[in-house]
Design an enzyme around this catalytic site. Structure first.
Site, mmCIF file in Angstrom:
data_model
loop_
_atom_site.group_PDB
_atom_site.id
_atom_site.type_symbol
_atom_site.label_atom_id
_atom_site.label_comp_id
_atom_site.label_asym_id
_atom_site.label_seq_id
_atom_site.Cartn_x
_atom_site.Cartn_y
_atom_site.Cartn_z
ATOM 1 N N LYS A 13 -38.593 31.881 -23.058
ATOM 2 C CA LYS A 13 -39.420 31.938 -24.424
ATOM 3 C C LYS A 13 -39.088 31.040 -25.465
ATOM 4 O O LYS A 13 -39.976 30.473 -25.647
ATOM 5 C CB LYS A 13 -39.141 33.285 -24.816
ATOM 6 C CG LYS A 13 -39.502 34.549 -24.096
ATOM 7 C CD LYS A 13 -39.269 35.838 -24.623
ATOM 8 C CE LYS A 13 -38.040 36.056 -25.007
ATOM 9 N NZ LYS A 13 -36.933 36.119 -23.871
ATOM 10 N N ARG A 86 -40.756 43.815 -29.474
ATOM 11 C CA ARG A 86 -40.089 44.146 -28.332
ATOM 12 C C ARG A 86 -39.932 45.678 -27.925
ATOM 13 O O ARG A 86 -39.336 45.971 -27.035
ATOM 14 C CB ARG A 86 -38.524 43.775 -28.599
ATOM 15 C CG ARG A 86 -37.884 42.503 -27.655
ATOM 16 C CD ARG A 86 -36.602 42.198 -28.428
ATOM 17 N NE ARG A 86 -35.578 41.375 -27.276
ATOM 18 C CZ ARG A 86 -35.500 40.243 -27.527
ATOM 19 N NH1 ARG A 86 -36.171 39.680 -28.546
ATOM 20 N NH2 ARG A 86 -34.683 39.452 -26.767
ATOM 21 N N ARG A 125 -26.652 28.530 -19.532
ATOM 22 C CA ARG A 125 -27.053 27.842 -20.922
ATOM 23 C C ARG A 125 -25.757 27.834 -21.715
ATOM 24 O O ARG A 125 -24.915 28.484 -21.623
ATOM 25 C CB ARG A 125 -27.878 29.113 -21.345
ATOM 26 C CG ARG A 125 -28.125 28.783 -22.991
ATOM 27 C CD ARG A 125 -29.328 29.560 -23.767
ATOM 28 N NE ARG A 125 -28.862 30.959 -23.597
ATOM 29 C CZ ARG A 125 -29.824 31.835 -23.648
ATOM 30 N NH1 ARG A 125 -31.023 31.387 -23.951
ATOM 31 N NH2 ARG A 125 -29.677 33.096 -23.683
ATOM 32 N N ARG A 158 -23.346 31.621 -25.596
ATOM 33 C CA ARG A 158 -23.757 32.824 -26.481
ATOM 34 C C ARG A 158 -22.818 34.028 -26.150
ATOM 35 O O ARG A 158 -22.612 34.287 -24.872
ATOM 36 C CB ARG A 158 -25.105 33.139 -26.518
ATOM 37 C CG ARG A 158 -25.918 32.464 -27.562
ATOM 38 C CD ARG A 158 -27.466 32.618 -27.227
ATOM 39 N NE ARG A 158 -27.776 33.871 -27.081
ATOM 40 C CZ ARG A 158 -29.146 34.370 -26.743
ATOM 41 N NH1 ARG A 158 -30.204 33.352 -27.050
ATOM 42 N NH2 ARG A 158 -29.748 35.568 -26.509
ATOM 43 N N ARG A 169 -29.178 43.492 -21.178
ATOM 44 C CA ARG A 169 -30.507 43.197 -21.871
ATOM 45 C C ARG A 169 -31.520 43.273 -20.915
ATOM 46 O O ARG A 169 -32.639 43.591 -21.319
ATOM 47 C CB ARG A 169 -30.072 41.673 -22.442
ATOM 48 C CG ARG A 169 -29.156 41.585 -23.646
ATOM 49 C CD ARG A 169 -28.743 39.974 -23.684
ATOM 50 N NE ARG A 169 -29.629 39.103 -23.630
ATOM 51 C CZ ARG A 169 -29.256 37.786 -23.613
ATOM 52 N NH1 ARG A 169 -28.128 37.591 -23.426
ATOM 53 N NH2 ARG A 169 -30.196 36.967 -23.813
HETATM 54 P P1 AP5 Z 1 -34.621 30.051 -22.884
HETATM 55 O O1 AP5 Z 1 -35.789 29.575 -23.274
HETATM 56 O O2 AP5 Z 1 -33.499 30.231 -23.934
HETATM 57 O O3 AP5 Z 1 -34.844 31.674 -22.587
HETATM 58 P P2 AP5 Z 1 -35.351 32.838 -23.506
HETATM 59 O O4 AP5 Z 1 -36.266 33.827 -22.908
HETATM 60 O O5 AP5 Z 1 -35.702 32.524 -24.932
HETATM 61 O O6 AP5 Z 1 -33.716 33.764 -23.242
HETATM 62 P P3 AP5 Z 1 -33.054 34.325 -24.478
HETATM 63 O O7 AP5 Z 1 -31.823 34.801 -23.701
HETATM 64 O O8 AP5 Z 1 -32.755 33.510 -25.666
HETATM 65 O O9 AP5 Z 1 -33.919 35.487 -24.720
HETATM 66 P P4 AP5 Z 1 -33.734 37.005 -25.019
HETATM 67 O O10 AP5 Z 1 -34.852 37.717 -25.527
HETATM 68 O O11 AP5 Z 1 -32.660 37.620 -24.506
HETATM 69 O O12 AP5 Z 1 -32.566 36.516 -26.649
HETATM 70 P P5 AP5 Z 1 -33.041 36.500 -28.163
HETATM 71 O O13 AP5 Z 1 -32.276 35.423 -28.633
HETATM 72 O O14 AP5 Z 1 -34.660 36.458 -28.479
HETATM 73 O O15 AP5 Z 1 -33.756 29.678 -21.497
HETATM 74 C C1 AP5 Z 1 -32.889 30.284 -20.853
HETATM 75 C C2 AP5 Z 1 -31.934 29.065 -19.937
HETATM 76 O O16 AP5 Z 1 -33.081 28.818 -19.238
HETATM 77 C C3 AP5 Z 1 -31.997 27.795 -21.185
HETATM 78 O O17 AP5 Z 1 -30.678 27.328 -20.771
HETATM 79 C C4 AP5 Z 1 -33.145 26.892 -20.731
HETATM 80 O O18 AP5 Z 1 -32.698 25.664 -21.001
HETATM 81 C C5 AP5 Z 1 -33.208 27.449 -19.413
HETATM 82 N N1 AP5 Z 1 -34.699 27.020 -18.932
HETATM 83 C C6 AP5 Z 1 -35.835 27.340 -19.544
HETATM 84 N N2 AP5 Z 1 -36.814 27.223 -18.792
HETATM 85 C C7 AP5 Z 1 -36.554 26.852 -17.729
HETATM 86 C C8 AP5 Z 1 -37.027 26.261 -16.281
HETATM 87 N N3 AP5 Z 1 -38.522 26.172 -16.448
HETATM 88 N N4 AP5 Z 1 -36.271 26.010 -15.442
HETATM 89 C C9 AP5 Z 1 -34.973 25.994 -15.441
HETATM 90 N N5 AP5 Z 1 -34.394 26.355 -16.520
HETATM 91 C C10 AP5 Z 1 -35.275 26.607 -17.740
HETATM 92 O O19 AP5 Z 1 -32.289 38.023 -28.455
HETATM 93 C C11 AP5 Z 1 -30.984 38.285 -28.544
HETATM 94 C C12 AP5 Z 1 -30.658 39.471 -29.282
HETATM 95 O O20 AP5 Z 1 -31.305 39.714 -30.456
HETATM 96 C C13 AP5 Z 1 -31.393 40.860 -28.206
HETATM 97 O O21 AP5 Z 1 -30.576 41.204 -27.210
HETATM 98 C C14 AP5 Z 1 -31.358 41.789 -29.550
HETATM 99 O O22 AP5 Z 1 -30.156 42.485 -29.606
HETATM 100 C C15 AP5 Z 1 -31.789 41.167 -30.710
HETATM 101 N N6 AP5 Z 1 -33.045 40.998 -30.884
HETATM 102 C C16 AP5 Z 1 -34.150 40.009 -30.768
HETATM 103 N N7 AP5 Z 1 -35.191 40.088 -31.076
HETATM 104 C C17 AP5 Z 1 -35.283 41.402 -31.386
HETATM 105 C C18 AP5 Z 1 -36.151 42.449 -31.632
HETATM 106 N N8 AP5 Z 1 -37.621 42.057 -31.800
HETATM 107 N N9 AP5 Z 1 -35.894 43.811 -31.677
HETATM 108 C C19 AP5 Z 1 -34.765 44.336 -31.798
HETATM 109 N N10 AP5 Z 1 -33.768 43.298 -31.383
HETATM 110 C C20 AP5 Z 1 -33.892 41.974 -31.263
#
Ligand code: AP5
Length: 220
Positions: A13, A86, A125, A158, A169
């Site tokens: 994402k 979410r 990552r 992270r 997660r």
């Molecule tokens: P990346 O692009 O970072 O993937 P992502 O889907 O953004 O993964 P996240 O782990 O950041 O998502 P998340 O939803 O768990 O975390 P968030 O920060 O939103 O890619 C991942 C890796 O793969 C990278 O190394 C990238 O380089 C690689 N990659 C990407 N595309 C690729 C490809 N095609 N091929 C190979 N490699 C690739 O949330 C964190 C926490 O915040 C949550 O757990 C929660 O506690 C809180 N939170 C956030 N939003 C909310 C909400 N709306 N409500 C409540 N709590 C929330």
């Protein structure tokens, strides 16, 4: 253009949202990044969010909705929402807010990937502690291990990327976020996108889905 990007942790994402923001000149609103900035700067919101994030749980809806509402008001007319909504409650709150502003969503794009592939991506990552540049030690070779190619800062993982937290997660995604697929499909806004393949291949699919959504929007 206002878009929601859905998908499990590791689906890509953040990677795709940054590309869309650059390509279409829209803002990138990432709830995880906003929480992490608050943790870093030691705010009350950051302290609260950290207890949930470190355990792989969701930050409560009321706190998250209020934070996004503010971000949307500060953003331009176009943005990609990365990691929000979410829960169905967050989806409803967003709907109401955008309806009140007269600025509906163009679509909700769901990146799909299986859990093991997501864990593999996340375990590789790393982020530069100094300049925040993202790396992946599984997929993108580094010139020198553990050090940022650009500024020489240390590469760190992270805290919520430990495998047991990532598995939690993913469970939370399946329980609380997947119901949003039905929520957006019922509104005719959902497009599911295979997130396997290279970043460029996924971007091509995302852009094709957006073009298709915008042609549907023009016809209706
Ligand atoms: P990346 O692009 O970072 O993937 P992502 O889907 O953004 O993964 P996240 O782990 O950041 O998502 P998340 O939803 O768990 O975390 P968030 O920060 O939103 O890619 C991942 C890796 O793969 C990278 O190394 C990238 O380089 C690689 N990659 C990407 N595309 C690729 C490809 N095609 N091929 C190979 N490699 C690739 O949330 C964190 C926490 O915040 C949550 O757990 C929660 O506690 C809180 N939170 C956030 N939003 C909310 C909400 N709306 N409500 C409540 N709590 C929330």
């Amino acid at each position: 253009m206002r878009i929601v990007l859905l998908g499990p942790p590791g689906a890509g994402k953040g990677t795709q949202a940054k590309r869309l923001a650059r390509r279409f000149g829209i803002d990138h609103i990432a709830t995880g990044d906003i929480f992490r900035r608050n943790v870093q700067s030691g705010t009350e919101l950051g302290a609260l969010a950290k207890t949930y994030m470190d355990a792989g749980e969701l930050v409560p809806d009321d706190v998250t909705v209020a934070m996004v509402s503010e971000a949307i008001k500060e953003a331009g007319r176009g943005y990609v929402l990365d990691g929000f909504p979410r829960t169905v409650a967050q989806g409803r709150a967003l709907d109401e807010e955008l309806a009140a502003m007269g600025r509906p969503l163009a679509g909700a794009l769901a990146l799909t990937i299986d859990d093991d592939a997501a864990v593999k991506r996340i375990s590789g990552r790393r982020t530069c502690a100094r300049c925040q540049r993202p790396y992946n030690v599984e997929f993108g070779p580094l010139r020198s291990a553990g050090v940022c190619d650009v500024c020489g800062g240390d590469l760190v993982q992270r805290p919520d990327d430990a495998e047991d937290v990532v598995r939690r997660r993913l469970e939370v995604y399946h329980q609380s976020t997947e119901p949003l697929l039905r929520f957006y499909s019922d509104r005719g806004l959902l497009r599911e996108i295979d997130a396997a393949g290279t970043e460029d291949e996924v971007t091509e699919r995302v852009v094709a889905a957006l073009e298709e959504l915008s042609s549907v929007g023009e016809r209706s």
